[in-house]
Every structure is written in C-alpha cells, then in structure tokens.
Design a protein around this motif. Structure first.
Motif, mmCIF file in Angstrom:
data_model
loop_
_atom_site.group_PDB
_atom_site.id
_atom_site.type_symbol
_atom_site.label_atom_id
_atom_site.label_comp_id
_atom_site.label_asym_id
_atom_site.label_seq_id
_atom_site.Cartn_x
_atom_site.Cartn_y
_atom_site.Cartn_z
ATOM 1 N N ASP A 11 -4.871 5.618 -3.677
ATOM 2 C CA ASP A 11 -3.616 6.106 -4.264
ATOM 3 C C ASP A 11 -2.620 6.586 -3.202
ATOM 4 O O ASP A 11 -2.222 7.751 -3.169
ATOM 5 N N PHE B 12 1.088 6.355 -1.687
ATOM 6 C CA PHE B 12 2.455 6.015 -2.073
ATOM 7 C C PHE B 12 3.389 6.405 -0.935
ATOM 8 O O PHE B 12 3.377 7.559 -0.488
ATOM 9 N N TYR C 48 3.080 1.246 -3.048
ATOM 10 C CA TYR C 48 1.898 1.909 -3.592
ATOM 11 C C TYR C 48 0.661 1.074 -3.277
ATOM 12 O O TYR C 48 0.616 -0.121 -3.574
#
Length: 355
Positions: free
Chosen positions: A141, A143, A152
């Motif tokens: 995860d 970003f 992302y």
C-alpha cells in the motif's frame, strides 16, 4: 616522511586497531548473545547477521576508536616522557598531531565511502534476519506523487525490483485526466516498466450524450524514471537508513515533487558530516595534555577525555534521532551544532596552546 612521524603513526595505529577491535568484539558479541535465541538456526544467516552487525557497529566504533586510540597514545608518550623528547629534538606541536589528524581524516573519509555502498543498509539487513524476513522483503500500500502523476503500489518487492497491482493517475489542475492500471511493473534501465497496462483517458470536453472514455492497452509503458525501488522502500520505512548515493537520488527526486525531505537530509548530514566531530576532539585532547609526567594525573585526564568524547558523540546522536523523528530541521539540529562545536573547539585550543 620524518622518523618522528613514522614513530608516532606506528604507535597510534597500533593503539587504534586494538581499541577498534575491542569495541567491535564487545558490541557485536553483546548483541549476538542478546539475540541468539531469536536468530534463525541457519549458520549462514547467523554469520551474515554478525557481518552486517559488525559493519553497522563500525559506523559507531570507528570515530570513537580514533579518539580513544589517540588518548591511549598520548598517555603512553607522557608517562615515558616521549613528548618532552619530541620537543627537545625540535618537533613542534603541529608536527606531533598533524599526522594523526591526517590519518583520522582518511579513516573517516573511507567510512563515508563505505556508506555510499549497499553496506549502508547493514542495520536493516540484520533486522530482517532477526525477524525472519531476510528472504521475504516487501512493502504494501504505497502511494506517492511523481510530477503530475499519483502512483499506487499494492505491493512493492525492492529486492526483486518489482511492484504488483499498479494504479497511476495523471492529474491536470486537480482533475484526473488519465488512469493506468496494471498487474505488474518492473524496474529496469533506471525506469519502471508497466506490463500489460490498461490506459483510460477522459476527454477534455464532456458531453453527456456523445462523450465516452478512451480505453486502450499498452504492452509496455515506462514511468517514474530514476525512482529506485530501494528509495521507494526507505521513504516509507520510518526507521530505515539510506546509502549516500540513494539519499542524494531521493533528495533530488522528492524535492522536485515538493515532498518533505527532512529525514533524507538528516541521514545525509549524519553520514557525511557528523563523523568529523572527532577531529576537534583530537586537538583538544592534545592541547590539554601535559608534557611533564611528574605532575600529570593520568586517571583524571583519561576519564575526562573519554567522558567528554562520549558526551559530544551522545549529543550529536540525540540530535540526529530528534531530526529523524521530525522534531527539528536537519540544518538546525545537525549543521548548526557542528559549526558551533568546531568554532568552540578552535577557540579553546588556541587559548590553551597560547597560554
């Protein structure tokens, strides 16, 4: 090279090596005994753990060994009345300590060079071995912003230079005009290659009745040029270190994106500048040493020198931790104290020598 210089260097380097090996064995040995039960059963991984820990300890032990070796050498010279003999044959104070300072500068420069290599990640690698994650390194995860793109990564594998489940959004004046979706991306030739990418473009002029999205597919699509997997890994790891080369690359890239670079600048200053704090200590230790062994308190001099060295080192270490935690700006907490420390040391040295 003068005979007296050869003699001083021979004595100093011998003491330096003895102190360095002693500190290395002590720190590495204590750490190994403390974590022995948590280490993998593999002898290879245990050996790697010791080697990684040895280099990580070297970044702490080498600057301290430079000073402690000089303290031991001076004490021996004073007790044997050798400093008096050096001055008697015409050697000046600068002749005595200059060779040691030059060697110290070389050793610190060598340490900085080593921290520009993958060895700079020794602490991270030994921590992975301890946690059983040495062969399963990954981040999830992630970003990030890159120029006009927001990227992302569902999963990042820095060692394999691979990312999974990619979503890239191109933004124009706060409006998403393009999105790129792919299952995998690979870092090659200093850029990321997105494989089997689905590209969705939104038209500039939207009409409810006639406008539709433009969807196309690309076999290979490159983006994020120069953004190395290791940089991505460390930017999102709050306690991770950087090699000097990766720190410079990350600093340039993130600065262009308008992203806060305090942590990276702090790591860079700590690796390149802070280690030189020992040079003023060498001069001060020499300045406050006595030529006459009869009125020289060895215990007081040694204790004060070692304690003072540890205090100065501890202050810079504490300031780096504060900066790394986002409490202080690196220029204020590292560069400014370093300038103040060097200035104060030179004033004290000149005052003592002239008196």
């Amino acid at each position: 090279m003068r005979i007296i210089t050869k003699y001083i260097l021979k004595k100093y380097l011998l003491n330096f090596i003895i102190v360095l090996i002693s500190l290395e064995l002590f720190f590495v040995g204590i750490d190994f005994l403390q974590n022995f039960k948590e280490l993998p059963q593999s002898a290879n991984l245990q050996l790697l753990y010791v080697l990684y820990n040895a280099f990580f300890t070297l970044t702490l032990a080498l600057p301290l060994s430079i000073v402690f070796g000089w303290i031991v050498t001076l004490v021996i010279f004073i007790k044997n009345n050798e400093l008096v003999a050096f001055h008697a044959v015409g050697a000046t104070s600068k002749n005595i300590y200059s060779s040691v300072v030059k060697v110290s500068l070389f050793l610190i420069t060598l340490l900085i060079f080593l921290q520009a290599t993958p060895l700079a990640y020794s602490y991270e690698e030994k921590r992975k071995i301890l946690k059983g994650e040495y062969f399963t390194n990954s981040k999830t995860d992630i970003f990030l912003k890159y120029n006009e793109y927001y990227v992302y990564f569902k999963k990042l594998l820095p060692l394999e230079k691979k990312a999974e489940d990619i979503h890239i959004f191109k933004v124009d004046d706060k409006d998403i005009v393009q999105s790129i979706i792919a299952k995998n991306a690979y870092f090659q030739n200093n850029r990321w290659y997105v494989v089997d990418a689905k590209i969705i473009n939104k038209p500039k002029d939207i009409d409810i009745n006639t406008t539709k999205l433009d969807v196309r597919y690309e076999k290979f699509l490159h983006t994020l040029e120069g953004f190395k997997p290791k940089i991505l890994d460390n930017v999102y790891e709050t306690k991770s270190n950087f090699s000097i080369l990766d720190a410079v690359s990350a600093l340039i890239l993130l600065n262009n994106q308008g992203i806060n670079t305090d942590k990276i600048r702090a790591a860079l200053y700590n690796q390149v500048i802070v280690s030189f704090f020992v040079i003023p200590i060498l001069l001060l230790v020499f300045a406050y040493a006595s030529l006459n062994s009869r009125f020289f308190n060895v215990g007081k001099f040694t204790s004060a020198s070692i304690f003072g060295t540890l205090v100065i080192w501890g202050i810079f270490f504490m300031l780096f931790k504060f900066t790394n935690g986002g409490v202080l700006l690196p220029e204020v907490s590292i560069l400014l104290p370093m300038i103040i420390w060097v200035s104060i040391s030179l004033v004290l040295y000149k005052r003592k020598i002239n008196s």
